[in-house]
Scaffold this active site. Structure first.
Site, PDB file in Angstrom:
ATOM      1  N   GLU A  97      37.385  18.612  41.861  1.00 35.45           N
ATOM      2  CA  GLU A  97      38.487  19.163  42.655  1.00 35.45           C
ATOM      3  C   GLU A  97      37.946  20.190  43.642  1.00 35.45           C
ATOM      4  O   GLU A  97      36.980  20.894  43.346  1.00 35.45           O
ATOM      5  CB  GLU A  97      39.496  19.782  41.662  1.00 35.45           C
ATOM      6  CG  GLU A  97      40.705  20.463  42.219  1.00 35.45           C
ATOM      7  CD  GLU A  97      41.645  19.587  43.032  1.00 35.45           C
ATOM      8  OE1 GLU A  97      41.172  19.027  44.025  1.00 35.45           O
ATOM      9  OE2 GLU A  97      42.841  19.516  42.713  1.00 35.45           O
ATOM     10  N   ASP A 101      44.415  26.377  42.601  1.00 33.06           N
ATOM     11  CA  ASP A 101      45.287  27.458  43.045  1.00 33.06           C
ATOM     12  C   ASP A 101      46.215  27.819  41.876  1.00 33.06           C
ATOM     13  O   ASP A 101      45.842  28.578  40.989  1.00 33.06           O
ATOM     14  CB  ASP A 101      46.035  26.961  44.296  1.00 33.06           C
ATOM     15  CG  ASP A 101      46.868  28.022  44.984  1.00 33.06           C
ATOM     16  OD1 ASP A 101      47.036  29.113  44.436  1.00 33.06           O
ATOM     17  OD2 ASP A 101      47.371  27.763  46.101  1.00 33.06           O
ATOM     18  N   GLY A 103      47.012  25.744  39.523  1.00 35.74           N
ATOM     19  CA  GLY A 103      46.496  24.995  38.374  1.00 35.74           C
ATOM     20  C   GLY A 103      47.326  23.769  38.029  1.00 35.74           C
ATOM     21  O   GLY A 103      46.911  22.941  37.212  1.00 35.74           O
TER      22      GLY A 103
HETATM   23  P1  IMP Z   1      47.374  23.823  42.682  1.00 37.59           P
HETATM   24  O1  IMP Z   1      48.112  22.659  42.087  1.00 37.59           O
HETATM   25  O2  IMP Z   1      48.332  24.913  43.086  1.00 37.59           O
HETATM   26  O3  IMP Z   1      46.256  24.331  41.846  1.00 37.59           O
HETATM   27  O4  IMP Z   1      46.823  23.339  44.061  1.00 37.59           O
HETATM   28  C1  IMP Z   1      45.701  22.601  44.207  1.00 37.59           C
HETATM   29  C2  IMP Z   1      45.686  21.921  45.564  1.00 37.59           C
HETATM   30  O5  IMP Z   1      46.313  22.718  46.570  1.00 37.59           O
HETATM   31  C3  IMP Z   1      44.272  21.736  46.027  1.00 37.59           C
HETATM   32  O6  IMP Z   1      43.758  20.502  45.613  1.00 37.59           O
HETATM   33  C4  IMP Z   1      44.421  21.801  47.539  1.00 37.59           C
HETATM   34  O7  IMP Z   1      44.722  20.524  48.039  1.00 37.59           O
HETATM   35  C5  IMP Z   1      45.593  22.697  47.784  1.00 37.59           C
HETATM   36  N1  IMP Z   1      45.203  24.076  48.105  1.00 37.59           N
HETATM   37  C6  IMP Z   1      45.463  25.186  47.373  1.00 37.59           C
HETATM   38  N2  IMP Z   1      44.977  26.286  47.956  1.00 37.59           N
HETATM   39  C7  IMP Z   1      44.366  25.877  49.091  1.00 37.59           C
HETATM   40  C8  IMP Z   1      43.654  26.569  50.152  1.00 37.59           C
HETATM   41  O8  IMP Z   1      43.458  27.794  50.173  1.00 37.59           O
HETATM   42  N3  IMP Z   1      43.182  25.776  51.157  1.00 37.59           N
HETATM   43  C9  IMP Z   1      43.365  24.439  51.192  1.00 37.59           C
HETATM   44  N4  IMP Z   1      44.009  23.753  50.233  1.00 37.59           N
HETATM   45  C10 IMP Z   1      44.516  24.457  49.180  1.00 37.59           C
END
Ligand code: IMP
Length: 176
Positions: A97, A101, A103
């Site tokens: 991955e 962010d 999770g």
């Molecule tokens: P989570 O489900 O909130 O952990 O988000 C994960 C996904 O959000 C990652 O695979 C990214 O595609 C996107 N993402 C989260 N933060 C960022 C960032 O700072 N830049 C670019 N993509 C992000």
């Protein structure tokens, strides 16, 4: 859009990716049936560099999920856009991955790989935003911890822009 400010340089990324590749190779060894599952689109560069620097047999699969609608606000809900093509039943899976962010995405993917009856499921992520965690998820191989900021480059985007920058840069609200 302004050129993003460097947060993690190309050299730092390459050094860390090399270390992770060596660690993963040592942990799995030559006889493991390892499948690296890259999470599209953001992990395509990390997966390419990491897998090419590993020294053990491995195959590559891709999976695509979506949780953001062209911006930077997490909806929390993860949607499967494309599943892996190959059969991963009985294999050791390493989910690759780009960034963790909240999770939610990684947690969903670990569950998905278990549903596919993988023999083991581990995770590699280049970046984690530790303060943003909403669910607990283990990252077995982590590149860097960063603060709660939006980053681009090395596969990561903001509204599809800046994925091919060789470094990780920060986007400020005034930059877009
Ligand atoms: P989570 O489900 O909130 O952990 O988000 C994960 C996904 O959000 C990652 O695979 C990214 O595609 C996107 N993402 C989260 N933060 C960022 C960032 O700072 N830049 C670019 N993509 C992000």
């Amino acid at each position: 859009m302004k050129t993003p400010e460097v947060l993690i340089s190309e050299e730092e990324i390459q050094t860390r990716v090399g270390e992770l590749a060596r660690q993963i190779s040592a942990d799995y060894g030559d006889d493991s049936d390892l499948v690296m599952v890259g999470v599209l689109k953001g992990s395509f560069i990390f997966l390419a560099d990491l897998s090419r620097r590993m020294e053990i047999p491995r195959t590559i699969e891709f999976i695509a999920v979506s949780s953001y609608e062209n911006g930077s606000v997490s909806s929390g809900a993860v949607r499967l856009v494309m599943d892996v093509r190959g059969n991963i039943e009985g294999k050791h899976v390493l989910i690759v991955e780009d960034i963790v962010d909240t999770g939610h995405t990684l947690k969903y993917l670990i569950g998905m790989m278990k549903t596919h009856r993988a023999k083991s499921v581990k995770t590699a992520a280049l970046i984690r935003k530790a303060e943003a965690a909403e669910v607990e998820v283990t990252i077995d191989y982590l590149g860097f911890d960063i603060g709660n900021e939006w980053v681009v480059g090395y596969g990561l985007d903001y509204a599809e822009q800046n994925r091919t920058l060789p470094y990780i840069g920060v986007i400020k609200p005034t930059d877009v």
